[in-house]
Design a protein around this motif. Structure first.
Motif, mmCIF file in Angstrom:
data_model
loop_
_atom_site.group_PDB
_atom_site.id
_atom_site.type_symbol
_atom_site.label_atom_id
_atom_site.label_comp_id
_atom_site.label_asym_id
_atom_site.label_seq_id
_atom_site.Cartn_x
_atom_site.Cartn_y
_atom_site.Cartn_z
ATOM 1 N N LEU A 7 31.211 42.749 47.571
ATOM 2 C CA LEU A 7 32.273 43.724 47.313
ATOM 3 C C LEU A 7 33.615 43.258 47.872
ATOM 4 O O LEU A 7 34.649 43.422 47.219
ATOM 5 C CB LEU A 7 31.902 45.100 47.855
ATOM 6 C CG LEU A 7 30.796 45.819 47.088
ATOM 7 C CD1 LEU A 7 30.464 47.149 47.755
ATOM 8 C CD2 LEU A 7 31.173 46.027 45.637
ATOM 9 N N LEU A 8 33.614 42.670 49.042
ATOM 10 C CA LEU A 8 34.843 42.124 49.612
ATOM 11 C C LEU A 8 35.352 40.972 48.750
ATOM 12 O O LEU A 8 36.545 40.886 48.442
ATOM 13 C CB LEU A 8 34.595 41.661 51.049
ATOM 14 C CG LEU A 8 35.784 41.022 51.762
ATOM 15 C CD1 LEU A 8 36.944 42.007 51.870
ATOM 16 C CD2 LEU A 8 35.352 40.527 53.147
ATOM 17 N N GLY A 24 39.811 39.914 42.726
ATOM 18 C CA GLY A 24 40.418 40.737 41.676
ATOM 19 C C GLY A 24 41.896 40.994 41.919
ATOM 20 O O GLY A 24 42.707 40.954 40.979
ATOM 21 N N ILE A 25 42.270 41.231 43.159
ATOM 22 C CA ILE A 25 43.682 41.460 43.486
ATOM 23 C C ILE A 25 44.511 40.211 43.160
ATOM 24 O O ILE A 25 45.564 40.295 42.528
ATOM 25 C CB ILE A 25 43.846 41.852 44.975
ATOM 26 C CG1 ILE A 25 43.293 43.254 45.203
ATOM 27 C CG2 ILE A 25 45.304 41.763 45.403
ATOM 28 C CD1 ILE A 25 43.164 43.631 46.674
ATOM 29 N N PHE A 29 34.777 40.465 45.563
ATOM 30 C CA PHE A 29 35.220 40.986 44.274
ATOM 31 C C PHE A 29 36.603 41.638 44.404
ATOM 32 O O PHE A 29 37.472 41.434 43.543
ATOM 33 C CB PHE A 29 34.184 41.981 43.740
ATOM 34 C CG PHE A 29 34.273 42.224 42.271
ATOM 35 C CD1 PHE A 29 33.810 41.285 41.365
ATOM 36 C CD2 PHE A 29 34.820 43.399 41.790
ATOM 37 C CE1 PHE A 29 33.886 41.516 39.993
ATOM 38 C CE2 PHE A 29 34.898 43.642 40.426
ATOM 39 C CZ PHE A 29 34.430 42.694 39.529
ATOM 40 N N LEU A 30 36.821 42.387 45.452
ATOM 41 C CA LEU A 30 38.096 43.061 45.663
ATOM 42 C C LEU A 30 39.234 42.058 45.872
ATOM 43 O O LEU A 30 40.266 42.128 45.195
ATOM 44 C CB LEU A 30 38.000 44.005 46.861
ATOM 45 C CG LEU A 30 39.290 44.735 47.226
ATOM 46 C CD1 LEU A 30 39.668 45.724 46.138
ATOM 47 C CD2 LEU A 30 39.131 45.451 48.555
ATOM 48 N N LEU A 31 39.062 41.115 46.794
ATOM 49 C CA LEU A 31 40.118 40.148 47.086
ATOM 50 C C LEU A 31 40.400 39.240 45.889
ATOM 51 O O LEU A 31 41.561 38.969 45.561
ATOM 52 C CB LEU A 31 39.760 39.320 48.317
ATOM 53 C CG LEU A 31 39.741 40.081 49.639
ATOM 54 C CD1 LEU A 31 39.245 39.186 50.767
ATOM 55 C CD2 LEU A 31 41.105 40.658 49.950
ATOM 56 N N THR A 84 37.845 38.015 36.854
ATOM 57 C CA THR A 84 37.147 38.376 38.091
ATOM 58 C C THR A 84 35.634 38.288 37.904
ATOM 59 O O THR A 84 34.915 37.816 38.793
ATOM 60 C CB THR A 84 37.573 39.779 38.566
ATOM 61 O OG1 THR A 84 39.009 39.799 38.687
ATOM 62 C CG2 THR A 84 36.962 40.125 39.900
#
Length: 143
Positions: free
Chosen positions: A119-120, A126-127, A122-124, A51
């Motif tokens: 942030l969006l 990373g998932i 990184f989150l998506l 990520t």
């Protein structure tokens, strides 16, 4: 191989595998699973490295667009236009597919070009990457 060396090697290979460099981390991950390393720790380390590598692509896309006419720029104008149209069509949810071996790295670069909030992104990303590594780890488990 020492435990710390194994985790550091996995983090490094996972990071490099997510950049625009041709590199793969799944083989090392599978070897560490077979060697008896803690699978949760492996999942976290591989996901973090991959990520963060994708985040490096996002930063490049976000801040290097004014170099797109340079010879060394990794994508040609035509390819960038195609990728941007594709991203506009499928939106930020396509970042869940950033783990794909073909196109995933470019997708994270284009997300930076398209100014996806970090942030969006990184989150998506990373998932999606965690899911991919979880599948590799599960595939290595004896049944």
């Amino acid at each position: 191989m020492g435990e710390a060396t194994g985790y550091l090697g996995l983090f490094t290979s996972s990071f490099l595998a997510a950049t625009l460099l041709p590199f793969y981390s799944e083989v090392l991950l599978a070897g560490l699973v077979k060697a008896g390393f803690d699978t949760l720790a492996l999942l976290l380390v591989a996901t973090a490295g991959n990520t963060l590598g994708a985040a490096a692509n996002w930063v490049l896309g976000r801040y290097c667009e004014h170099y797109k006419d340079r010879r060394w720029f990794p994508f040609k104008e035509k390819s960038l236009g195609h990728a941007q149209r594709w991203f506009n069509r499928f939106g930020v949810w396509s970042l869940l597919l950033a783990w794909l071996p073909i196109g995933g790295d470019a997708l994270t670069f284009v997300a930076g070009l398209m100014r996806v909030p970090f942030l969006l992104f990184f989150l998506l990303t990373g998932i999606g990457k965690a899911a991919r590594y979880a599948v590799v780890i599960l595939a290595m488990q004896p049944f």
